[in-house]
Design a protein around this motif. Structure first.
Motif, short mmCIF file in Angstrom:
data_model
loop_
_atom_site.label_atom_id
_atom_site.label_comp_id
_atom_site.label_asym_id
_atom_site.label_seq_id
_atom_site.Cartn_x
_atom_site.Cartn_y
_atom_site.Cartn_z
N ALA A 49 44.44 44.19 32.45
CA ALA A 49 45.27 44.40 33.63
C ALA A 49 44.45 44.39 34.93
O ALA A 49 44.99 44.15 36.00
CB ALA A 49 46.04 45.71 33.51
N GLN A 50 43.16 44.65 34.83
CA GLN A 50 42.31 44.69 36.01
C GLN A 50 41.38 43.48 36.09
O GLN A 50 40.50 43.42 36.94
CB GLN A 50 41.51 45.99 36.04
CG GLN A 50 42.41 47.21 36.21
CD GLN A 50 41.62 48.49 36.22
OE1 GLN A 50 40.60 48.61 35.58
NE2 GLN A 50 42.12 49.47 36.95
N PHE A 51 41.59 42.52 35.23
CA PHE A 51 40.73 41.34 35.21
C PHE A 51 40.76 40.60 36.54
O PHE A 51 39.72 40.16 37.04
CB PHE A 51 41.16 40.39 34.07
CG PHE A 51 40.31 39.17 33.96
CD1 PHE A 51 39.09 39.21 33.30
CD2 PHE A 51 40.71 37.97 34.53
CE1 PHE A 51 38.29 38.08 33.20
CE2 PHE A 51 39.92 36.83 34.43
CZ PHE A 51 38.72 36.89 33.77
N VAL A 52 41.93 40.47 37.13
CA VAL A 52 42.06 39.73 38.39
C VAL A 52 41.25 40.40 39.49
O VAL A 52 40.63 39.72 40.31
CB VAL A 52 43.55 39.57 38.78
CG1 VAL A 52 43.69 38.94 40.15
CG2 VAL A 52 44.27 38.75 37.74
N GLN A 53 41.21 41.73 39.52
CA GLN A 53 40.39 42.44 40.52
C GLN A 53 38.91 42.08 40.36
O GLN A 53 38.23 41.82 41.35
CB GLN A 53 40.55 43.95 40.39
CG GLN A 53 41.87 44.48 40.84
CD GLN A 53 41.95 45.98 40.62
OE1 GLN A 53 41.67 46.46 39.53
NE2 GLN A 53 42.32 46.70 41.67
N ALA A 64 34.08 36.70 45.53
CA ALA A 64 33.74 37.06 46.91
C ALA A 64 32.25 37.28 47.07
O ALA A 64 31.71 37.11 48.18
CB ALA A 64 34.51 38.31 47.32
N LEU A 65 31.57 37.62 45.99
CA LEU A 65 30.15 37.95 46.08
C LEU A 65 29.20 36.80 45.79
O LEU A 65 28.01 36.89 46.09
CB LEU A 65 29.83 39.11 45.13
CG LEU A 65 30.47 40.45 45.51
CD1 LEU A 65 30.23 41.48 44.43
CD2 LEU A 65 29.95 40.94 46.85
N LEU A 75 44.98 32.86 40.14
CA LEU A 75 43.80 33.15 40.94
C LEU A 75 44.02 32.63 42.35
O LEU A 75 44.26 31.45 42.54
CB LEU A 75 42.57 32.49 40.32
CG LEU A 75 41.26 32.63 41.08
CD1 LEU A 75 40.88 34.10 41.18
CD2 LEU A 75 40.16 31.86 40.38
N ARG A 76 43.95 33.53 43.33
CA ARG A 76 44.09 33.12 44.73
C ARG A 76 43.01 33.83 45.53
O ARG A 76 43.13 35.00 45.83
CB ARG A 76 45.46 33.51 45.26
CG ARG A 76 46.58 32.72 44.64
CD ARG A 76 47.90 32.99 45.34
NE ARG A 76 48.94 32.30 44.62
CZ ARG A 76 49.90 32.90 43.96
NH1 ARG A 76 49.98 34.21 43.95
NH2 ARG A 76 50.81 32.22 43.32
N VAL A 77 41.96 33.11 45.85
CA VAL A 77 40.87 33.67 46.62
C VAL A 77 40.61 32.71 47.77
O VAL A 77 40.47 31.52 47.58
CB VAL A 77 39.59 33.85 45.77
CG1 VAL A 77 38.46 34.33 46.63
CG2 VAL A 77 39.86 34.82 44.64
N ALA A 78 40.53 33.25 48.96
CA ALA A 78 40.27 32.41 50.14
C ALA A 78 38.81 32.08 50.23
O ALA A 78 37.95 32.77 49.80
CB ALA A 78 40.73 33.15 51.39
N GLN A 127 28.21 28.33 44.21
CA GLN A 127 28.47 28.84 42.86
C GLN A 127 29.97 29.03 42.59
O GLN A 127 30.39 29.02 41.44
CB GLN A 127 27.77 30.19 42.66
CG GLN A 127 26.27 30.11 42.68
CD GLN A 127 25.62 31.48 42.69
OE1 GLN A 127 26.12 32.39 43.34
NE2 GLN A 127 24.52 31.61 41.96
N ARG A 128 30.75 29.18 43.64
CA ARG A 128 32.16 29.54 43.49
C ARG A 128 32.97 28.55 42.64
O ARG A 128 33.72 28.99 41.76
CB ARG A 128 32.79 29.72 44.87
CG ARG A 128 34.06 30.53 44.83
CD ARG A 128 34.51 30.96 46.20
NE ARG A 128 33.58 31.94 46.72
CZ ARG A 128 33.24 32.05 48.01
NH1 ARG A 128 33.76 31.25 48.89
NH2 ARG A 128 32.39 32.97 48.39
#
Length: 110
Positions: A69-73, A80-81, A107-110, A86-87
């Motif tokens: 349940a916390q995998f997305v976090q 972000a790091l 997955l939605r990361v800017a 590498q992203r």
């Protein structure tokens, strides 16, 4: 039980082992951590475990297990790091983990 499984048990070729749901869940969380660590190491290399433990601590999770349940976090924090170079590779690995373990959140990361 399928006939092949029953015959395997009768002939001693297989053992039936029943585990509790709690143990099964704990094993899955550890397996997910190992998978995530291995995939992160393929992209980041040395220091991956330290980074992953730091990300887990920030998410309030213990090092060594991943709660589905916390995998997305964890995924967002990792992306972000890492560097922009590498992203894309890490994103590909994380999507493979999500697919393998049926973690369906997009997955939605800017």
């Amino acid at each position: 039980m399928p006939l092949a499984g029953q015959k395997s048990l009768e002939h001693g070729w297989a053992l039936l082992r029943v585990i509790s749901a709690d143990v099964e869940q704990q094993l899955m969380q550890q397996l997910l951590w190992t998978e995530l660590l291995n995939r992160t190491q393929q992209v980041i290399g040395l220091g991956s475990e330290k980074l992953l433990c730091s990300v887990a601590a920030c998410a309030g999770q213990p090092c060594g297990v991943v709660l589905p349940a916390q995998f997305v976090q964890l995924e967002r924090a990792l992306l972000a790091l890492v560097s922009q170079e590498q992203r894309p590779a890490l994103t590909e690995h994380l999507e493979a983990v999500r697919h393998k373990y049926a973690i369906l959140a997009p997955l939605r990361v800017a």
